[in-house]
Motif scaffolding. Structure first.
Motif, short mmCIF file in Angstrom:
data_model
loop_
_atom_site.label_atom_id
_atom_site.label_comp_id
_atom_site.label_asym_id
_atom_site.label_seq_id
_atom_site.Cartn_x
_atom_site.Cartn_y
_atom_site.Cartn_z
N LYS A 119 0.74 -1.19 0.04
CA LYS A 119 -0.09 -0.19 -0.03
C LYS A 119 0.74 1.18 -0.03
O LYS A 119 0.59 2.32 -0.46
CB LYS A 119 -0.92 -0.03 0.94
CG LYS A 119 -2.01 -1.33 1.01
CD LYS A 119 -2.98 -1.05 2.34
CE LYS A 119 -3.90 -1.98 2.12
NZ LYS A 119 -4.95 -2.09 3.42
N GLU A 122 2.18 1.68 -3.63
CA GLU A 122 0.81 2.30 -4.61
C GLU A 122 0.66 3.71 -4.23
O GLU A 122 0.55 4.41 -4.89
CB GLU A 122 -0.13 1.51 -4.22
CG GLU A 122 -1.58 1.79 -4.82
CD GLU A 122 -2.68 1.22 -4.35
OE1 GLU A 122 -3.86 1.50 -5.07
OE2 GLU A 122 -2.67 0.43 -3.31
N SER A 123 0.55 4.20 -2.78
CA SER A 123 0.12 5.66 -2.59
C SER A 123 1.55 6.54 -2.74
O SER A 123 1.26 7.46 -3.29
CB SER A 123 0.07 5.56 -0.98
OG SER A 123 -0.99 5.09 -0.56
N ALA A 127 0.60 9.37 -5.45
CA ALA A 127 1.00 10.66 -4.91
C ALA A 127 1.67 11.64 -5.68
O ALA A 127 1.45 12.62 -6.07
CB ALA A 127 1.46 10.54 -3.53
N GLU A 231 -7.48 12.78 -4.45
CA GLU A 231 -6.75 11.75 -4.44
C GLU A 231 -5.47 11.92 -4.02
O GLU A 231 -4.93 11.15 -3.43
CB GLU A 231 -6.93 11.11 -5.97
CG GLU A 231 -8.08 10.54 -6.25
CD GLU A 231 -8.67 9.59 -5.45
OE1 GLU A 231 -7.90 8.51 -5.13
OE2 GLU A 231 -9.99 9.63 -5.09
N HIS A 235 -4.09 9.92 -0.54
CA HIS A 235 -2.48 9.16 -0.66
C HIS A 235 -1.32 9.59 0.14
O HIS A 235 -0.52 9.03 0.76
CB HIS A 235 -1.96 8.85 -2.08
CG HIS A 235 -3.05 7.89 -3.20
ND1 HIS A 235 -3.08 6.43 -2.42
CD2 HIS A 235 -3.88 8.18 -3.81
CE1 HIS A 235 -3.80 6.18 -3.45
NE2 HIS A 235 -4.45 6.92 -4.20
N ARG A 238 -2.20 8.93 3.63
CA ARG A 238 -2.15 7.40 3.86
C ARG A 238 -0.43 7.21 4.06
O ARG A 238 0.07 6.26 4.96
CB ARG A 238 -2.53 6.52 2.98
CG ARG A 238 -2.75 5.01 3.33
CD ARG A 238 -3.59 4.40 2.30
NE ARG A 238 -2.95 4.12 0.88
CZ ARG A 238 -3.59 3.17 0.20
NH1 ARG A 238 -4.51 2.34 0.65
NH2 ARG A 238 -3.00 2.70 -1.05
#
Length: 368
Positions: A119, A122-123, A127, A231, A235, A238
């Motif tokens: 994760k 991915e972020s 980002a 978005e 991210h 996160r």
């Protein structure tokens, strides 16, 4: 991953070999395309991959006695697929560079679990992309004056002519989201995460390509920029959460902006398809002219946007409910840990003190 030094090299053309060296292999393909510019025979084919195609020059009349100024615009066509393919290769190379030289180094310091590791990667990638696209999109909206005049979204449709920045923006957007499909294999994404990522990748490809082909690039830009901001905030929040689990304030701001953006998207879409395009003079369907202003296309586009926004709100509500349940369970466990039943009462403490005193007196009497 590409660009990595491995102690043991896997068999050539095996799955592990392709995954470890995919960026190097893609770089070779991109270099072959660039080398094509050096030779006269192949230059016209190489240019089709690298530069934006379908240039149209128009002259703008000025009020003064000055000569008309030529302005370059661009249309879309089949050759754009070659340009998208080349920048798809560039996106894969940049993805590998960001992964190895930035994200992997941070991961080693944080010592994340496998779930958080995937994760975080991915972020980190998204980002970076969202921040770049948001800044680029804002500059285009400012230069093209799409925001200051809302009627600009439907006046003069079909908008077959695009500025260079607008067309190149869409080429890069389509290339990036197409590159995300092979990255599911290159990044060894877990099987349980693949359906979730496939959903939003396919939705991006469908909506961005649809806006590009249907000559709705103005509306697409206006809707993409605030969506990318939301978005980006999610991210980024996160990423901060993975570094420190106490940093959760960004999610609150993201939740507020998420709902506002969904309402803004629905409002602008209904205004454009329901009122703007339906009242323009140029009604009809013509592939040659790039005109898709008919009731069927308008209803289909508006339905696709509304269904996507409804699906996103459904996922958002489920996410918030899941988060609320987790927090309530944590609070309940804390209350059980510090419950009044586990604490000693005043009577019990007094009785224990009395027994301790009597025991000490008894020991002193024995010693005496």
């Amino acid at each position: 991953m590409g660009f990595r030094k491995k102690s043991k090299s896997p068999p050539v053309l095996s799955h592990e070999f392709v995954i470890q060296n995919h960026a190097d292999m893609v770089s070779c393909v991109a270099m072959i395309v660039l080398l094509g510019l050096m030779f006269e025979m192949t230059a016209k084919f190489a240019i089709m991959f690298i530069t934006v195609q379908y240039n149209v020059t128009e002259t703008l009349d000025t009020d003064a006695e000055d000569k008309p100024e030529p302005v370059s615009y661009y249309k879309y066509g089949p050759k754009d697929m070659a340009t998208v393919f080349f920048y798809l290769l560039i996106a894969i190379i940049l993805h590998a560079l960001i992964q190895e030289y930035i994200l992997d180094k941070i991961n080693r310091r944080l010592h994340l679990s496998k779930t958080k590791h995937s994760k975080f990667n991915e972020s980190g990638q998204l980002a970076t992309f969202y921040s770049f696209s948001f800044i680029w999109g804002c500059s285009i909206l400012t230069n093209e004056e799409f925001v200051t005049n809302p009627t600009f979204l439907w006046e003069g449709y079909p908008h077959i002519h695009m500025a260079f920045q607008v067309k190149f923006f869409y080429i890069c957007q389509i290339a990036y989201w197409f590159h995300a499909l092979p990255e599911l294999y290159f990044q060894k994404v877990r099987k349980e995460d693949i359906p979730r990522q496939l959903y939003y990748i396919c939705l991006y490809i469908f909506h961005i390509t649809g806006a590009y082909v249907l000559n709705l690039h103005r509306l697409g830009l206006v809707l993409l920029v605030p969506h990318y901001l939301v978005e980006l905030l999610f991210h980024a929040s996160r990423l901060f959460y993975f570094s420190d689990e106490n940093k959760q304030k960004g999610f609150t701001l993201w939740a507020l902006l998420f709902v506002i953006t969904r309402l803004l998207t629905l409002t602008v879409s209904v205004l454009t398809f329901g009122f703007g395009l339906s009242r323009t003079d140029n009604q009809g369907f013509s592939l040659a002219e790039g005109n898709f202003n008919v009731l069927t296309v308008r209803v289909t586009c508006l339905s696709a946007i509304c269904l996507t926004q409804a699906w996103m709100m459904w996922k958002f509500i489920n996410f918030q409910l899941k988060k609320w349940r987790e927090q309530s369970q944590i609070q309940a466990s804390k209350k059980k840990a510090v419950s009044p039943k586990s604490r000693p009462s005043k009577k019990d403490s007094r009785e224990t003190l009395k027994t301790d005193l009597w025991w000490k007196l008894y020991l002193e009497v024995l010693r005496g």
